[in-house]
Design an enzyme around this catalytic site. Structure first.
Site, mmCIF file in Angstrom:
data_model
loop_
_atom_site.group_PDB
_atom_site.id
_atom_site.type_symbol
_atom_site.label_atom_id
_atom_site.label_comp_id
_atom_site.label_asym_id
_atom_site.label_seq_id
_atom_site.Cartn_x
_atom_site.Cartn_y
_atom_site.Cartn_z
ATOM 1 N N ALA A 105 6.913 -20.218 26.047
ATOM 2 C CA ALA A 105 5.692 -19.409 26.037
ATOM 3 C C ALA A 105 4.611 -20.151 26.811
ATOM 4 C CB ALA A 105 5.222 -19.173 24.601
ATOM 5 N N LYS A 106 3.524 -19.496 27.101
ATOM 6 C CA LYS A 106 2.371 -20.181 27.696
ATOM 7 C C LYS A 106 1.137 -19.341 27.417
ATOM 8 C CE LYS A 106 1.416 -23.892 30.150
ATOM 9 N NZ LYS A 106 2.136 -25.175 30.136
ATOM 10 N N GLY A 107 -0.008 -20.014 27.362
ATOM 11 C CA GLY A 107 -1.262 -19.292 27.151
ATOM 12 C C GLY A 107 -2.305 -19.803 28.100
#
Ligand code: NAD
Length: 411
Positions: A105-107
């Site tokens: 994931a990444k934000g």
């Protein structure tokens, strides 16, 4: 991102497709692994004087096939959905490559972190956490720091999460050591980069002691990579950050400048521009700042024998091709900077077990597992006669596709 040409996500997916073909995967499976499971885009109103500025925030969950999604949060003005997708996907391949039980994931938030006061930063991360709490959690999706965020930011994230969901320190990693963080996590990415640099030199029969190193970036990754390279006997002859770079052919004493926040006021033999460091003649070049800094414009000017990718996607695919044709050995990001997520895995397991390791155990585990991943990538590279990046993708795409098929995710 300073990305020009094809999108960053398309570049990652090109490698996924290539690995899928080598492994003989069905085209539908390759398509599934080239898509993101979930993408959430939020607006973050930020008080600015009497008015409000509305920022855009993201969380992209690429895959949970091998475990809870895992990935950092970046505060940078160039953050956009394509970049977050690419980085989320890279996390899937990185966690699979080093064989930890996470997905990817990444934000991010599109904002210039250098212009934020601590209170503004806190307001942004608390709002980001409140808006995304329904998709986060220690067995769903676990954030960590990235560019523009740090241990303090993760402490605010954890505090906000606790207010909403109760005590669960494993909901985020990269926390301060005084607040459920793990001794060793902060240095883990840079340490891993330096270990991989030393292993690469040995693999090519080049002496580690005295090998010359140039580094772009003096943040979390760059400064620890520089320090550990020096501890291992290498000579860091050039280093730069956003304010510019310094050069000393006799070797910069990294330990003595380590605590400087910026290189702006560091005394040096010679000063150069932030990007010029990439063109210095050296054995090892470590880009450890932004993406796409080595591209069609400067690939022919690179003067290093080995490039160890500290940053994510610092080399565009076409520049990668050109450099390999020139004989440069490139150790890809998903291997070279995987020490960070390895360290996050150690922090997460310690939080869940409510048990803490001494730093010596942390370092030992990190070193052993990074070395195992390094040798495995070389073995696969020989088996398929492919470069190291392709080999790394073959390993991770193979593992994720196997988990995906075994889960019966299609029903
Ligand atoms: P950071 O914010 O701590 O540091 C970034 C550094 O890059 C700073 O020294 C900054 O001055 C420098 N920089 C910014 N713009 C620059 C420019 N134009 N020219 C030269 N230098 C410039 O970030 P970080 O955590 O060290 O991350 C750096 C890279 O490593 C990113 O690509 C990130 O995704 C990747 N990465 C970080 C981790 C981690 O654990 N922190 C793990 C894996 C990968």
């Amino acid at each position: 991102m300073t990305h020009s040409g094809p999108s960053a996500f398309a570049e990652v997916n090109e490698k996924v497709a290539q690995a899928g073909e080598i492994l003989g995967l069905k085209s539908g499976v390759i398509n599934a692994l080239s898509s993101c499971e979930r993408e959430v885009v939020i607006s973050i109103p930020l008080r600015r004087g009497d008015d409000v500025e509305v920022l855009t925030g993201y969380r992209v969950q690429h895959s949970s096939a091998r475990g809870p999604r895992k990935g950092g949060i970046r505060f940078h003005q160039d953050v956009d959905l394509d970049e977050v997708r690419a980085l989320a996907s890279l996390m899937t391949w990185k966690t699979a490559l080093i064989d930890v039980p996470f997905g990817g994931a990444k934000g991010g938030v599109a904002v210039d972190a250098s212009k934020l006061s601590p209170i503004e930063k806190e307001e942004i991360i608390r709002r980001w956490t409140r808006s995304l709490v329904h998709v986060l959690g220690h067995h769903r999706d676990i954030p960590a720091p990235d560019m523009g965020t740090d241990a303090r930011t993760m402490a605010w994230l954890m505090d906000e999460y606790h207010r909403l969901e109760g005590f669960q320190p494993a909901c985020v990693t990269g926390k301060p050591v005084e607040l459920f963080g793990a001794p060793g996590r902060e240095e883990a990415t840079g340490r891993g980069v330096a270990l991989i640099a030393a292993a690469t030199l040995k693999q090519h029969d080049v002496k580690v002691k005295g090998a010359t190193v140039a580094i772009q970036g003096f943040g979390n990754v760059g400064r620890y990579a520089a320090l550990v390279c020096q501890e291992l006997g290498m000579k860091v002859i050039a280093i730069s950050d956003v304010s510019g770079g310094i050069v000393d052919k006799k070797g910069i004493d990294i330990a003595s400048i380590f605590m400087h926040k910026s290189l702006e006021n560091v005394e040096a033999d010679e000063r150069i521009g932030s990007a010029e460091v990439l063109e210095i003649e050296c054995d090892i070049l470590i880009p450890a700042a932004l993406g796409s800094v080595i591209n069609d414009k400067n690939a022919s000017l690179i003067n290093a024998r080995f490039i160890i990718e500290g940053a994510n996607q610092p080399i565009t695919i076409s520049a990668d091709r050109e450099l390999r044709a020139q004989g440069v050995v490139i150790v890809p990001d998903i291997l070279a900077n995987s020490g960070g997520v390895m360290g996050s895995y150690f922090e997460w397991t310690q939080n869940i077990q409510e048990f803490s390791w001494p730093i010596e155990k942390f370092r030992r585990e990190l070193d052993t597992r990074m070395e195992a991943a390094f040798f495995n990538v070389h073995k696969v590279s020989r088996k398929y006669s492919v470069d190291l990046r392709t080999a790394a993708f073959v390993v991770s795409v193979g593992r994720v596709s196997e988990a995906f098929e075994l889960r019966g995710s299609l029903v």
